[in-house]
Design a protein around this motif. Structure first.
Motif, PDB file in Angstrom:
ATOM      1  N   TYR A 151      41.025  32.624  -6.413  1.00 45.07           N
ATOM      2  CA  TYR A 151      40.574  32.341  -5.051  1.00 45.07           C
ATOM      3  C   TYR A 151      40.678  33.566  -4.149  1.00 45.07           C
ATOM      4  CZ  TYR A 151      40.426  30.530  -0.335  1.00 45.07           C
ATOM      5  OH  TYR A 151      40.106  30.329   0.985  1.00 45.07           O
ATOM      6  N   GLU A 152      41.756  34.307  -4.264  1.00 44.53           N
ATOM      7  CA  GLU A 152      41.969  35.466  -3.375  1.00 44.53           C
ATOM      8  C   GLU A 152      40.866  36.506  -3.550  1.00 44.53           C
ATOM      9  OE1 GLU A 152      44.100  35.331  -0.950  1.00 44.53           O
ATOM     10  OE2 GLU A 152      44.886  33.421  -1.713  1.00 44.53           O
ATOM     11  N   SER A 153      40.403  36.685  -4.758  1.00 45.02           N
ATOM     12  CA  SER A 153      39.322  37.631  -5.030  1.00 45.02           C
ATOM     13  C   SER A 153      38.026  37.188  -4.340  1.00 45.02           C
ATOM     14  CB  SER A 153      39.106  37.758  -6.531  1.00 45.02           C
ATOM     15  OG  SER A 153      37.995  38.560  -6.817  1.00 45.02           O
ATOM     16  N   VAL A 154      37.719  35.913  -4.457  1.00 43.85           N
ATOM     17  CA  VAL A 154      36.512  35.375  -3.827  1.00 43.85           C
ATOM     18  C   VAL A 154      36.632  35.454  -2.312  1.00 43.85           C
ATOM     19  CG1 VAL A 154      35.110  33.291  -3.534  1.00 43.85           C
ATOM     20  CG2 VAL A 154      36.039  33.853  -5.755  1.00 43.85           C
ATOM     21  N   LEU A 155      37.780  35.094  -1.795  1.00 43.22           N
ATOM     22  CA  LEU A 155      38.009  35.146  -0.352  1.00 43.22           C
ATOM     23  C   LEU A 155      37.834  36.557   0.183  1.00 43.22           C
ATOM     24  CD1 LEU A 155      38.828  33.659   2.240  1.00 43.22           C
ATOM     25  CD2 LEU A 155      41.214  34.089   1.617  1.00 43.22           C
ATOM     26  N   LEU A 171      29.477  34.491 -11.284  1.00 38.09           N
ATOM     27  CA  LEU A 171      30.144  35.750 -10.954  1.00 38.09           C
ATOM     28  C   LEU A 171      30.294  35.884  -9.442  1.00 38.09           C
ATOM     29  CD1 LEU A 171      31.319  38.469 -11.883  1.00 38.09           C
ATOM     30  CD2 LEU A 171      28.997  39.389 -11.766  1.00 38.09           C
ATOM     31  N   ASN A 172      29.230  35.620  -8.713  1.00 44.62           N
ATOM     32  CA  ASN A 172      29.255  35.739  -7.255  1.00 44.62           C
ATOM     33  C   ASN A 172      30.249  34.778  -6.612  1.00 44.62           C
ATOM     34  OD1 ASN A 172      27.358  37.777  -7.160  1.00 44.62           O
ATOM     35  ND2 ASN A 172      25.642  36.358  -6.959  1.00 44.62           N
ATOM     36  N   LEU A 173      30.353  33.572  -7.164  1.00 48.34           N
ATOM     37  CA  LEU A 173      31.233  32.559  -6.576  1.00 48.34           C
ATOM     38  C   LEU A 173      32.646  32.591  -7.154  1.00 48.34           C
ATOM     39  CD1 LEU A 173      28.723  29.583  -6.348  1.00 48.34           C
ATOM     40  CD2 LEU A 173      29.568  31.030  -4.495  1.00 48.34           C
ATOM     41  N   GLY A 174      32.878  33.461  -8.126  1.00 45.41           N
ATOM     42  CA  GLY A 174      34.209  33.568  -8.704  1.00 45.41           C
ATOM     43  C   GLY A 174      34.598  32.412  -9.595  1.00 45.41           C
ATOM     44  N   PHE A 175      33.633  31.753 -10.202  1.00 46.76           N
ATOM     45  CA  PHE A 175      33.904  30.666 -11.131  1.00 46.76           C
ATOM     46  C   PHE A 175      34.144  31.287 -12.511  1.00 46.76           C
ATOM     47  CE2 PHE A 175      30.967  27.844  -8.360  1.00 46.76           C
ATOM     48  CZ  PHE A 175      31.986  27.641  -7.444  1.00 46.76           C
TER      49      PHE A 175
END
Length: 118
Positions: free
Chosen positions: A14-18, A67-71
Protein backbone atom coordinates in the motif's frame (compact mmCIF):
# COMPACT_ATOMS: atom_id res chain seq x y z
CA UNK A 1 -12.33 -1.90 5.67
CA UNK A 2 -9.92 0.87 4.78
CA UNK A 3 -8.07 1.02 1.50
CA UNK A 4 -4.87 0.20 3.38
CA UNK A 5 -6.50 -2.89 4.90
CA UNK A 6 -7.70 -3.90 1.44
CA UNK A 7 -4.15 -3.74 0.08
CA UNK A 8 -2.88 -5.71 3.06
CA UNK A 9 -5.54 -8.36 2.50
CA UNK A 10 -4.47 -8.85 -1.11
CA UNK A 11 -0.78 -8.93 -0.23
CA UNK A 12 0.18 -5.69 -1.94
CA UNK A 13 2.40 -2.81 -0.89
CA UNK A 14 0.00 0.00 0.00
CA UNK A 15 2.75 2.49 0.89
CA UNK A 16 4.29 2.15 -2.56
CA UNK A 17 0.96 2.83 -4.27
CA UNK A 18 0.21 5.72 -1.94
CA UNK A 19 3.54 7.33 -2.73
CA UNK A 20 2.77 7.17 -6.48
CA UNK A 21 -0.82 8.40 -6.25
CA UNK A 22 -0.20 11.00 -3.58
CA UNK A 23 -3.30 10.50 -1.47
CA UNK A 24 -5.55 7.80 -0.12
CA UNK A 25 -8.67 9.05 -1.90
CA UNK A 26 -7.07 8.58 -5.33
CA UNK A 27 -5.81 5.10 -4.47
CA UNK A 28 -9.29 4.10 -3.36
CA UNK A 29 -11.00 5.69 -6.37
CA UNK A 30 -8.81 3.85 -8.86
CA UNK A 31 -8.91 0.57 -6.95
CA UNK A 32 -12.71 0.67 -7.09
CA UNK A 33 -12.59 1.43 -10.83
CA UNK A 34 -10.71 -1.83 -11.32
CA UNK A 35 -13.99 -3.68 -10.87
CA UNK A 36 -15.12 -2.21 -14.21
CA UNK A 37 -11.90 -3.01 -16.08
CA UNK A 38 -12.70 -5.43 -18.92
CA UNK A 39 -9.20 -6.93 -19.30
CA UNK A 40 -9.80 -10.13 -17.34
CA UNK A 41 -13.08 -10.89 -19.13
CA UNK A 42 -11.45 -10.19 -22.49
CA UNK A 43 -8.55 -12.47 -21.62
CA UNK A 44 -10.87 -15.27 -20.58
CA UNK A 45 -12.93 -14.94 -23.78
CA UNK A 46 -9.82 -14.85 -25.96
CA UNK A 47 -8.38 -17.95 -24.31
CA UNK A 48 -11.67 -19.80 -24.69
CA UNK A 49 -11.71 -18.82 -28.37
CA UNK A 50 -8.03 -19.85 -28.66
CA UNK A 51 -7.25 -16.37 -30.06
CA UNK A 52 -3.60 -15.90 -29.10
CA UNK A 53 -3.26 -12.35 -30.39
CA UNK A 54 -6.29 -11.06 -28.50
CA UNK A 55 -5.30 -13.02 -25.40
CA UNK A 56 -1.84 -11.45 -25.47
CA UNK A 57 -3.27 -7.93 -25.72
CA UNK A 58 -5.72 -8.55 -22.88
CA UNK A 59 -3.05 -10.12 -20.64
CA UNK A 60 -0.68 -7.24 -21.40
CA UNK A 61 -3.37 -4.69 -20.54
CA UNK A 62 -4.24 -6.49 -17.31
CA UNK A 63 -0.56 -6.60 -16.40
CA UNK A 64 -0.22 -2.84 -16.91
CA UNK A 65 -3.32 -2.00 -14.90
CA UNK A 66 -2.14 -4.20 -12.04
CA UNK A 67 1.32 -2.66 -12.10
CA UNK A 68 -0.12 0.87 -11.99
CA UNK A 69 -2.49 0.03 -9.13
CA UNK A 70 0.06 -1.98 -7.17
CA UNK A 71 -1.89 -5.23 -7.30
CA UNK A 72 1.32 -7.19 -6.90
CA UNK A 73 0.13 -10.80 -6.87
CA UNK A 74 -2.15 -10.44 -9.88
CA UNK A 75 0.56 -8.42 -11.63
CA UNK A 76 3.09 -11.25 -11.18
CA UNK A 77 0.79 -13.86 -12.68
CA UNK A 78 -0.46 -11.63 -15.50
CA UNK A 79 3.15 -10.70 -16.35
CA UNK A 80 4.13 -14.37 -16.57
CA UNK A 81 1.09 -15.14 -18.73
CA UNK A 82 1.86 -12.14 -20.95
CA UNK A 83 5.36 -13.49 -21.56
CA UNK A 84 3.99 -16.93 -22.39
CA UNK A 85 1.54 -15.38 -24.84
CA UNK A 86 4.14 -13.07 -26.38
CA UNK A 87 5.15 -16.02 -28.58
CA UNK A 88 1.45 -16.32 -29.53
CA UNK A 89 1.53 -19.89 -28.26
CA UNK A 90 -1.76 -20.26 -26.46
CA UNK A 91 -1.03 -23.78 -25.18
CA UNK A 92 1.10 -22.55 -22.25
CA UNK A 93 -1.76 -20.39 -21.00
CA UNK A 94 -3.49 -23.44 -19.55
CA UNK A 95 -0.94 -23.70 -16.76
CA UNK A 96 -1.13 -20.05 -15.61
CA UNK A 97 -4.71 -18.99 -16.24
CA UNK A 98 -6.20 -20.98 -13.32
CA UNK A 99 -3.78 -19.29 -10.90
CA UNK A 100 -4.52 -15.90 -12.46
CA UNK A 101 -8.24 -16.54 -12.00
CA UNK A 102 -7.82 -17.34 -8.30
CA UNK A 103 -5.78 -14.18 -7.75
CA UNK A 104 -8.25 -12.10 -9.75
CA UNK A 105 -11.17 -13.41 -7.70
CA UNK A 106 -9.35 -12.77 -4.41
CA UNK A 107 -8.57 -9.23 -5.51
CA UNK A 108 -12.05 -8.39 -6.73
CA UNK A 109 -13.60 -9.89 -3.59
CA UNK A 110 -11.45 -7.61 -1.41
CA UNK A 111 -12.31 -4.58 -3.53
CA UNK A 112 -16.03 -5.42 -3.32
CA UNK A 113 -15.71 -5.54 0.47
CA UNK A 114 -14.08 -2.11 0.37
CA UNK A 115 -16.87 -0.85 -1.90
CA UNK A 116 -19.60 -2.25 0.37
CA UNK A 117 -18.19 -0.46 3.37
CA UNK A 118 -17.72 2.83 1.54
Amino acid sequence: MTIKECYEKIGSNYESVLSRFGNEALVKRFALKFLKDPSYAELKEALEARDAERAFRAAHTLKGVCLNLGFDRLYETSAALTEDLRRRDINDSDRLFPELTVRYEQLTEAIRELEAEA
